[in-house]
Motif scaffolding. Structure first.
Motif, PDB file in Angstrom:
ATOM      1  N   ASN A   1       2.844 -10.749  -3.998  1.00 34.81           N
ATOM      2  CA  ASN A   1       3.756 -11.792  -4.452  1.00 34.81           C
ATOM      3  C   ASN A   1       3.321 -13.151  -3.915  1.00 34.81           C
ATOM      4  OD1 ASN A   1       5.718 -10.028  -5.783  1.00 34.81           O
ATOM      5  ND2 ASN A   1       6.187  -9.314  -3.707  1.00 34.81           N
TER       6      ASN A   1
ATOM      7  N   LYS B   1       4.640 -17.263  -4.144  1.00 38.28           N
ATOM      8  CA  LYS B   1       5.653 -18.213  -4.591  1.00 38.28           C
ATOM      9  C   LYS B   1       5.012 -19.557  -4.918  1.00 38.28           C
ATOM     10  CE  LYS B   1       9.667 -16.256  -2.195  1.00 38.28           C
ATOM     11  NZ  LYS B   1      10.749 -16.523  -1.198  1.00 38.28           N
TER      12      LYS B   1
ATOM     13  N   GLU C   1       3.641 -12.146  -9.474  1.00 40.08           N
ATOM     14  CA  GLU C   1       3.482 -10.805  -8.918  1.00 40.08           C
ATOM     15  C   GLU C   1       2.253 -10.182  -9.563  1.00 40.08           C
ATOM     16  OE1 GLU C   1       6.173  -6.830  -8.041  1.00 40.08           O
ATOM     17  OE2 GLU C   1       6.538  -7.981  -9.861  1.00 40.08           O
ATOM     18  N   THR C   2       1.260  -9.823  -8.761  1.00 36.89           N
ATOM     19  CA  THR C   2      -0.032  -9.389  -9.289  1.00 36.89           C
ATOM     20  C   THR C   2      -0.384  -7.981  -8.848  1.00 36.89           C
ATOM     21  OG1 THR C   2      -0.841 -11.676  -9.281  1.00 36.89           O
ATOM     22  CG2 THR C   2      -2.492  -9.936  -9.423  1.00 36.89           C
TER      23      THR C   2
ATOM     24  N   GLY D   1       7.640  -8.933  -0.468  1.00 38.16           N
ATOM     25  CA  GLY D   1       8.580  -8.665  -1.544  1.00 38.16           C
ATOM     26  C   GLY D   1       9.452  -7.485  -1.154  1.00 38.16           C
TER      27      GLY D   1
ATOM     28  N   THR E   1       1.767  -4.361  -5.550  1.00 36.65           N
ATOM     29  CA  THR E   1       1.516  -5.718  -6.045  1.00 36.65           C
ATOM     30  C   THR E   1       1.578  -6.719  -4.892  1.00 36.65           C
ATOM     31  OG1 THR E   1       3.869  -6.026  -6.535  1.00 36.65           O
ATOM     32  CG2 THR E   1       2.452  -5.222  -8.328  1.00 36.65           C
TER      33      THR E   1
ATOM     34  N   ARG F   1      10.964 -11.162 -12.759  1.00 35.23           N
ATOM     35  CA  ARG F   1      10.904  -9.689 -12.725  1.00 35.23           C
ATOM     36  C   ARG F   1      12.239  -9.086 -13.187  1.00 35.23           C
ATOM     37  NH1 ARG F   1       8.980  -7.874  -6.947  1.00 35.23           N
ATOM     38  NH2 ARG F   1      10.878  -8.971  -6.390  1.00 35.23           N
TER      39      ARG F   1
ATOM     40  N   THR G   1      -0.957 -10.125 -13.832  1.00 34.63           N
ATOM     41  CA  THR G   1       0.016 -10.955 -13.117  1.00 34.63           C
ATOM     42  C   THR G   1       1.240 -11.219 -13.980  1.00 34.63           C
ATOM     43  OG1 THR G   1      -1.720 -12.074 -11.851  1.00 34.63           O
ATOM     44  CG2 THR G   1       0.406 -13.197 -12.017  1.00 34.63           C
TER      45      THR G   1
END
Length: 300
Positions: free
Chosen positions: A192, A194, A238-239, A179, A190, A227, A222
């Motif tokens: 990422n 997809k 995104e966690t 990211g 975090t 965003r 998450t």
């Protein structure tokens, strides 16, 4: 004709939910190898030209079946959907896959224009002395469990409902991608992930999640969406993983969606975003302490 050695579950196993599981586990009652006949493409992709959103990857599906002790078998739906019920039974089930027993649901149909049903299958099985198990329909909240209902629950963000029908948590295990590393600048690193094209998309917003990395589980928060504070075109998950700050690029952590917390929000500053992540993290800690006592060890 091949040796009869497979006890085969029949259906469109596009969810492996509790209803599917009832059919699948009937294969364990006989002497043959418990198996599931899977399609290389979703029936709706062939009949209607478009498949419904996927609830898991083929890799995850086959891994779960294998963990249950059920062997995945595969056939092209394009090949079989124009066959008569009799040709499908004799040429595919008996001759190609050596069926020694079969199982299906009460509403199972097969053959050209769905002309075969459980009564037709029962007659064919009786003629060839092959046991047939017809599993009863499994309901949730008074209605039959279906992959369609589960997709709708996920898309509405009602994860408790989706997970109850699945019999496990809706999860993803997509590779971690790079990211903009913005999270590290606000002390909230975090990961990422997809979503591939055609995969079911949860309601945009923030979720409490359980993240498993290298066999160890952690509490997570998450955000699924674009965003808005940072602004991205592609939808992604995104966690923020509580208690873990490692380079996970290229790894495939399992992220289980447990409950919806709040909608996506655009913050006026990154300090406000950090405060929101910290607040969401405290909610995640409380969630695991109250609702998941067996997972107390994942909250420090």
């Amino acid at each position: 004709m091949s040796v009869k050695n497979n006890s085969i579950a029949l259906g469109t196993f596009d969810g492996l939910h509790l209803g599917h599981k009832e059919v699948l586990f009937e294969t364990k009652d006989g002497n043959g190898q418990p198996s599931a006949l899977l399609f290389t493409e979703h029936p709706q992709a062939v009949v209607k030209g478009q498949a419904p959103p996927a609830l898991f990857t083929e890799e995850a599906r086959d891994a779960l079946l294998t963990a249950w002790g059920i062997e995945p078998l595969s056939v092209s739906f394009k090949e079989i959907y124009t066959l008569s019920p009799e040709d499908f039974f004799y040429e595919i089930l008996l001759k190609r896959f050596g069926a020694c027993a079969l199982s299906c649901g009460e509403d199972y149909t097969f053959g050209k224009k769905k002309t075969g049903n459980t009564e037709v299958l029962k007659a064919l099985c009786e003629k060839e002395n092959i046991p047939l198990h017809v599993a009863k329909t499994v309901c949730y909240d008074g209605e039959p469990i279906s992959s369609t209902r589960i997709r709708a629950a996920i898309e509405n963000g009602t994860m408790e409902e989706a997970n109850a029908m699945l019999g496990r948590s809706f999860s993803i295990d997509f590779p971690v991608v790079h990211g903009d590393a913005r999270g590290r600048t606000i002390d909230c690193p975090t990961i990422n992930q997809k979503f591939p094209e055609g995969f079911v998309q949860p309601k945009k917003g923030v979720y409490i999640t359980r993240v498993t990395v290298d066999g160890k589980a952690y509490a997570g928060v998450t955000n699924f969406g674009i965003r808005p504070t940072i602004g991205t075109k592609a939808l992604l998950a995104e966690t923020f993983i509580l208690g873990l700050n490692e380079n996970l690029y290229g790894k495939k952590p399992l992220v289980e969606f447990l409950t919806y917390v709040r909608p996506e929000q655009k913050f006026d500053s990154f300090s406000a975003l950090r405060a929101a992540i910290q607040s969401d993290s405290r909610r995640a800690e409380e969630y695991f302490k109250k609702a998941c006592k067996k997972d107390l060890n994942i909250v420090k």
